[in-house]
Design an enzyme around this catalytic site. Structure first.
Site, mmCIF file in Angstrom:
data_model
loop_
_atom_site.group_PDB
_atom_site.id
_atom_site.type_symbol
_atom_site.label_atom_id
_atom_site.label_comp_id
_atom_site.label_asym_id
_atom_site.label_seq_id
_atom_site.Cartn_x
_atom_site.Cartn_y
_atom_site.Cartn_z
ATOM 1 N N ASN A 22 -2.639 7.500 -8.603
ATOM 2 C CA ASN A 22 -1.386 7.841 -7.883
ATOM 3 C C ASN A 22 -0.318 8.053 -8.880
ATOM 4 O OD1 ASN A 22 -2.912 8.593 -5.536
ATOM 5 N ND2 ASN A 22 -2.405 6.613 -4.586
ATOM 6 N N HIS A 38 -3.188 -3.371 -11.090
ATOM 7 C CA HIS A 38 -2.543 -2.240 -11.046
ATOM 8 C C HIS A 38 -1.322 -2.233 -12.089
ATOM 9 C CE1 HIS A 38 -2.887 1.612 -9.162
ATOM 10 N NE2 HIS A 38 -2.288 1.472 -7.994
#
Length: 186
Positions: free
Chosen positions: A112, A19
């Site tokens: 997100n 990430h």
């Protein structure tokens, strides 16, 4: 003037997570082009300088992935940067590991960090999606993105990062398809 954004999470144990690939790109950009020392500003670590004779800002938001848009909006409002001049580097589950796809606008595809940016500045900015591959089962997605790259992936990641940084002139000119094919074919 351009703003480069690298998405990631700001904890020490997240440093080598899939990430955090956006943070790694900003670090490489800073190193290659000798941008200023990172300073905590606008809820992120901000640097500035010139890349290919273009004034740039580069930031790693410290708001955690899901709130990245807060940091970006504050920065673009302060420096009067148009959303069209924002380029975001982020991980992408739907691309094979190591593949790169740059595009302008579009959907968040469930990311997100991108959803947060869309909420705060709209969708009219460029994204450089860096493939991390998808896990075998849907239940493994959260674990997959928060898992560290393995040793072989780290070696590949160095090459991918170098290809991206070496192709910055194309990206700065916003030739996104050419940028993607150049990076993927090096």
């Amino acid at each position: 003037m351009l703003l480069f954004v690298g998405l990631g999470n700001p904890t020490p144990d997240s440093e080598n997570n899939r990430h955090n690939i956006g943070f790694k790109l900003i670090d490489a950009l800073n190193q290659k082009f000798g941008l200023s020392k990172q300073k905590p500003k606008f809820k992120g670590l901000l640097t500035t300088g010139n890349v290919e004779d273009k004034k740039v800002y580069a930031i790693k938001p410290l708001t955690f992935m899901n709130n990245s848009g807060i940091c970006i909006r504050e920065l673009i409002e302060y420096f009067k940067i148009d959303a069209e001049d924002v380029i975001v580097f982020h991980d992408d589950l739907d691309l094979e590991f190591g593949k790169v796809k740059a595009k302008f606008a579009g959907s968040s595809a469930g990311h997100n960090g991108i959803e947060s940016i869309d909420k705060f500045i709209g969708k009219d900015y460029s994204r450089v999606r860096i493939g991390i591959g998808r896990p075998k089962t849907k239940a493994d997605v959260a674990d997959h993105v928060l898992k560290d790259f393995d040793e072989d992936e780290m070696i590949q990641l160095e090459k991918i990062t170098k290809n991206i940084i070496d192709s910055m002139a194309i990206l700065i000119d916003k030739k996104l398809d050419l940028f993607s094919s150049t990076v993927n074919n090096k």
